[in-house]
Motif scaffolding. Structure first.
Motif, PDB file in Angstrom:
ATOM      1  N   ASP A  63       0.850  -1.194   0.000  1.00 36.42           N
ATOM      2  CA  ASP A  63       0.000   0.000   0.000  1.00 36.42           C
ATOM      3  C   ASP A  63       0.883   1.239   0.000  1.00 36.42           C
ATOM      4  OD1 ASP A  63      -2.301  -1.526   0.113  1.00 36.42           O
ATOM      5  OD2 ASP A  63      -2.728  -1.087   2.217  1.00 36.42           O
ATOM      6  N   ASP A 119      -2.124  10.232   1.928  1.00 37.80           N
ATOM      7  CA  ASP A 119      -2.295  11.277   2.936  1.00 37.80           C
ATOM      8  C   ASP A 119      -2.833  10.687   4.226  1.00 37.80           C
ATOM      9  OD1 ASP A 119      -5.248  11.315   2.689  1.00 37.80           O
ATOM     10  OD2 ASP A 119      -4.905  12.382   0.823  1.00 37.80           O
ATOM     11  N   ARG A 149      -6.076  14.025   5.699  1.00 35.96           N
ATOM     12  CA  ARG A 149      -6.133  15.039   4.631  1.00 35.96           C
ATOM     13  C   ARG A 149      -4.859  15.871   4.502  1.00 35.96           C
ATOM     14  NH1 ARG A 149     -12.378  17.111   4.904  1.00 35.96           N
ATOM     15  NH2 ARG A 149     -13.284  15.075   4.542  1.00 35.96           N
ATOM     16  N   ILE A 170      -7.653   8.918   9.325  1.00 36.10           N
ATOM     17  CA  ILE A 170      -8.135   8.538   8.004  1.00 36.10           C
ATOM     18  C   ILE A 170      -6.948   8.594   7.045  1.00 36.10           C
ATOM     19  CG2 ILE A 170      -9.759   9.057   6.143  1.00 36.10           C
ATOM     20  CD1 ILE A 170     -11.116   8.367   8.808  1.00 36.10           C
ATOM     21  N   ARG A 230      -5.651   7.733   3.036  1.00 31.97           N
ATOM     22  CA  ARG A 230      -5.948   7.340   1.660  1.00 31.97           C
ATOM     23  C   ARG A 230      -4.721   6.609   1.155  1.00 31.97           C
ATOM     24  NH1 ARG A 230      -7.122  10.835  -2.760  1.00 31.97           N
ATOM     25  NH2 ARG A 230      -5.428  12.078  -1.937  1.00 31.97           N
ATOM     26  N   VAL A 231      -4.930   5.421   0.604  1.00 34.75           N
ATOM     27  CA  VAL A 231      -3.814   4.610   0.129  1.00 34.75           C
ATOM     28  C   VAL A 231      -4.085   4.129  -1.296  1.00 34.75           C
ATOM     29  CG1 VAL A 231      -3.220   3.831   2.455  1.00 34.75           C
ATOM     30  CG2 VAL A 231      -4.701   2.434   1.060  1.00 34.75           C
ATOM     31  N   VAL A 281      -7.735   3.501  -5.262  1.00 36.73           N
ATOM     32  CA  VAL A 281      -7.455   4.269  -4.050  1.00 36.73           C
ATOM     33  C   VAL A 281      -8.441   3.795  -2.994  1.00 36.73           C
ATOM     34  CG1 VAL A 281      -7.420   6.555  -2.998  1.00 36.73           C
ATOM     35  CG2 VAL A 281      -6.596   6.254  -5.331  1.00 36.73           C
ATOM     36  N   ALA A 282      -7.918   3.439  -1.823  1.00 37.17           N
ATOM     37  CA  ALA A 282      -8.749   2.956  -0.717  1.00 37.17           C
ATOM     38  C   ALA A 282      -8.648   3.926   0.454  1.00 37.17           C
ATOM     39  CB  ALA A 282      -8.288   1.567  -0.284  1.00 37.17           C
ATOM     40  N   VAL A 283      -9.687   3.970   1.252  1.00 36.11           N
ATOM     41  CA  VAL A 283      -9.679   4.751   2.485  1.00 36.11           C
ATOM     42  C   VAL A 283      -9.597   3.763   3.637  1.00 36.11           C
ATOM     43  CG1 VAL A 283     -10.991   6.320   3.951  1.00 36.11           C
ATOM     44  CG2 VAL A 283     -11.007   6.630   1.457  1.00 36.11           C
TER      45      VAL A 283
END
Length: 64
Positions: A18, A22, A25, A44, A46-47, A53-55
């Motif tokens: 992965d 960010d 954010r 949180i 983002r990857v 793109v997954a959260v």
């Protein structure tokens, strides 16, 4: 590169390979950015995983 199987990151769904874009954010360009941006409680991320793109929601800093 690797994710400890018993870590909060692993339990949250992060996988080897992965790429973290960010954290909360805020851009993360290096591993040190990720560590600096993590806060106690809910984070949180983002990857990029393969071609998507997954959260990922990561609980950190509560005795883990």
């Amino acid at each position: 590169v690797e994710v400890d199987r018993n870590s909060p990151a692993s339990r949250s769904g992060l996988q080897p390979g992965d790429v973290i874009l960010d954290v909360n954010r805020q851009p993360a360009r290096k591993g040190t950015d990720v560590v600096r941006l993590l806060r106690k409680g809910t984070n949180i991320l983002r990857v990029v995983r393969g071609d998507m793109v997954a959260v990922v929601v990561l609980e950190a800093g509560r005795g883990q």
